[in-house]
Write an enzyme that holds these catalytic residues in place. Structure first.
Site, PDB file in Angstrom:
ATOM      1  N   GLY A   9       0.821  -1.210   0.000  1.00  0.00           N
ATOM      2  CA  GLY A   9       0.000   0.000   0.000  1.00  0.00           C
ATOM      3  C   GLY A   9       0.849   1.253   0.000  1.00  0.00           C
ATOM      4  O   GLY A   9       1.955   1.274  -0.542  1.00  0.00           O
ATOM      5  N   ARG A  10       0.342   2.337   0.648  1.00  0.00           N
ATOM      6  CA  ARG A  10       1.057   3.621   0.651  1.00  0.00           C
ATOM      7  C   ARG A  10       2.485   3.476   1.141  1.00  0.00           C
ATOM      8  O   ARG A  10       3.415   3.996   0.538  1.00  0.00           O
ATOM      9  CB  ARG A  10       0.328   4.633   1.549  1.00  0.00           C
ATOM     10  CG  ARG A  10      -0.870   5.316   0.919  1.00  0.00           C
ATOM     11  CD  ARG A  10      -1.254   6.559   1.698  1.00  0.00           C
ATOM     12  NE  ARG A  10      -1.382   6.317   3.123  1.00  0.00           N
ATOM     13  CZ  ARG A  10      -2.534   6.073   3.747  1.00  0.00           C
ATOM     14  NH1 ARG A  10      -3.647   6.027   3.066  1.00  0.00           N
ATOM     15  NH2 ARG A  10      -2.563   5.869   5.041  1.00  0.00           N
ATOM     16  N   MET A  11       2.665   2.781   2.255  1.00  0.00           N
ATOM     17  CA  MET A  11       4.005   2.611   2.816  1.00  0.00           C
ATOM     18  C   MET A  11       4.754   1.483   2.119  1.00  0.00           C
ATOM     19  O   MET A  11       5.887   1.644   1.665  1.00  0.00           O
ATOM     20  CB  MET A  11       3.901   2.327   4.321  1.00  0.00           C
ATOM     21  CG  MET A  11       3.461   3.493   5.141  1.00  0.00           C
ATOM     22  SD  MET A  11       4.779   4.652   5.561  1.00  0.00           S
ATOM     23  CE  MET A  11       5.588   3.766   6.886  1.00  0.00           C
ATOM     24  N   ARG A  31      -2.911  -8.202  -1.815  1.00  0.00           N
ATOM     25  CA  ARG A  31      -4.211  -8.723  -2.254  1.00  0.00           C
ATOM     26  C   ARG A  31      -4.650  -8.105  -3.578  1.00  0.00           C
ATOM     27  O   ARG A  31      -5.441  -8.687  -4.312  1.00  0.00           O
ATOM     28  CB  ARG A  31      -5.271  -8.476  -1.182  1.00  0.00           C
ATOM     29  CG  ARG A  31      -5.082  -9.313   0.081  1.00  0.00           C
ATOM     30  CD  ARG A  31      -6.208  -9.077   1.062  1.00  0.00           C
ATOM     31  NE  ARG A  31      -6.308  -7.670   1.452  1.00  0.00           N
ATOM     32  CZ  ARG A  31      -7.275  -7.164   2.210  1.00  0.00           C
ATOM     33  NH1 ARG A  31      -8.253  -7.955   2.638  1.00  0.00           N
ATOM     34  NH2 ARG A  31      -7.282  -5.891   2.521  1.00  0.00           N
ATOM     35  N   SER A 112       8.534   4.930  10.570  1.00  0.00           N
ATOM     36  CA  SER A 112       8.003   6.281  10.443  1.00  0.00           C
ATOM     37  C   SER A 112       8.582   6.924   9.190  1.00  0.00           C
ATOM     38  O   SER A 112       9.737   6.699   8.851  1.00  0.00           O
ATOM     39  CB  SER A 112       8.348   7.119  11.665  1.00  0.00           C
ATOM     40  OG  SER A 112       7.802   8.417  11.563  1.00  0.00           O
ATOM     41  N   GLY A 114       6.049   7.936   6.469  1.00  0.00           N
ATOM     42  CA  GLY A 114       4.869   8.208   5.662  1.00  0.00           C
ATOM     43  C   GLY A 114       5.159   8.232   4.175  1.00  0.00           C
ATOM     44  O   GLY A 114       6.021   7.503   3.669  1.00  0.00           O
ATOM     45  N   LYS A 164       7.888   3.046  18.762  1.00  0.00           N
ATOM     46  CA  LYS A 164       7.093   3.721  17.729  1.00  0.00           C
ATOM     47  C   LYS A 164       5.776   4.238  18.315  1.00  0.00           C
ATOM     48  O   LYS A 164       5.287   5.310  17.941  1.00  0.00           O
ATOM     49  CB  LYS A 164       6.819   2.758  16.573  1.00  0.00           C
ATOM     50  CG  LYS A 164       5.915   3.303  15.465  1.00  0.00           C
ATOM     51  CD  LYS A 164       6.471   4.579  14.848  1.00  0.00           C
ATOM     52  CE  LYS A 164       5.850   4.927  13.496  1.00  0.00           C
ATOM     53  NZ  LYS A 164       4.415   4.883  13.409  1.00  0.00           N
ATOM     54  N   GLU A 171       3.978  12.737  18.730  1.00  0.00           N
ATOM     55  CA  GLU A 171       3.476  13.366  17.500  1.00  0.00           C
ATOM     56  C   GLU A 171       2.083  13.969  17.726  1.00  0.00           C
ATOM     57  O   GLU A 171       1.792  15.083  17.273  1.00  0.00           O
ATOM     58  CB  GLU A 171       3.445  12.305  16.404  1.00  0.00           C
ATOM     59  CG  GLU A 171       2.882  12.705  15.078  1.00  0.00           C
ATOM     60  CD  GLU A 171       2.766  11.482  14.175  1.00  0.00           C
ATOM     61  OE1 GLU A 171       1.621  11.057  13.916  1.00  0.00           O
ATOM     62  OE2 GLU A 171       3.804  10.935  13.761  1.00  0.00           O
TER      63      GLU A 171
END
Length: 291
Positions: A9-11, A31, A112, A114, A164, A171
């Site tokens: 996915g994004r990461m 998937r 970390s 993003g 984390k 954060e």
């Protein structure tokens, strides 16, 4: 070296690209067949030479547990599983114990960075036995930012995700402080240019940070955040941080207040939560609720 990567996915997708740029071989499974290099975990394991390292980058909870359970049946003694998702640290010992029964190592890794990690590198906090860490070290070196910092062997199994978790709690508090300051500046009628006030803080002040840079980015895109609804989700790690503070009798008023402020955002259109929502979108690509 070779790496199996589950979750693109994004990461995960950007991590695959950064690792490949460093000269390593990555076999990815997702998937979504449009993202995947192989069509099953079994095929992924079959493509890797022993001893194998498989990095799991799927949502915390049941998706991670299911994936690790399946890998436990496919992998062999001497292989290592890395959980790089945002799993709760209390799950790590369970996963490590189950895999150890089959001679398979386990490393937990908080990640970390993003959507910016592909170019800037990912901050890594990992926990596990030194022999298992050593098998993954070339991948850690490929993912981390350039320079001497950005990665740490935090301790035994669970330490990476715990570190984390605390990082994300901090954060929360930092974002909340910027959001509250922004709302107050917007509220008064004698400050004419709030965006430029934020921009002026980027150099020479003690509150300069990457989050401040991202706040300025967000204000450049929507100066008064008028396109956003003041609604911000919490990932779960803020709750876990507060719970760990309670369990260990550690006073944590700022982080706790920041978590509760996100709850309040779901009850009203909070101006502060517009900034929090904008920052989460800037550094992590998280979805924002439009008006």
């Amino acid at each position: 070296m070779e790496l199996g990567l589950v979750g693109l996915g994004r990461m995960g997708g950007n991590m695959r690209e950064r690792i490949r740029r460093a000269g390593h071989t990555v076999v990815g499974y997702d998937r979504n067949p449009d993202l995947a290099d192989v069509h099953s975990l079994e095929e992924l394991v079959g493509k890797l030479r022993a001893p194998r390292v498989v990095w799991v980058m799927v949502p915390a909870g049941e998706p991670t547990r299911t994936t690790i359970d399946e890998l436990a049946e496919l992998l062999e003694p001497g292989d290592v599983v890395v959980d790089g998702g945002n799993s709760r640290w209390t799950d790590d010992e369970k996963h490590a114990g189950k895999l150890a029964e089959k001679g398979i190592g386990f490393v937990d890794c908080g990640v970390s960075g993003g959507v910016w990690g592909l170019e800037n590198g990912y901050a890594l906090m990992y926990g596990g036995d030194p022999e298992h860490i050593a098998k993954v070290q070339p991948i850690f070196d490929a993912l981390k930012p350039e320079g001497d910092f950005g990665a740490v062997h935090a301790g035994r199994v669970g330490a990476g995700h715990f570190a984390k978790m605390v990082h994300n709690g901090i954060e929360y508090a930092m974002m909340q402080a910027y959001a509250e300051g922004w709302e107050l500046l917007e509220k008064v009628d004698f400050v004419d240019n709030v965006r430029e006030v934020f921009r002026s803080w980027q150099d020479g002040t003690v509150i300069r940070s990457w989050l401040l840079d991202l706040a300025v980015n967000a204000l450049d895109q929507d100066e008064h955040l008028e396109k956003l609804r003041g609604y911000a989700e919490d990932s779960g790690e803020g709750r876990w941080t507060v719970q760990a503070a309670i369990d260990n009798a550690v006073p944590m008023p700022a982080i706790t207040a920041a978590l509760f402020a996100r709850f309040s955002s779901r009850q009203e259109d909070s101006p502060q939560m517009k900034m929090v929502a904008a920052l989460r979108n800037q550094f992590g690509g998280h979805a924002v609720a439009k008006k």
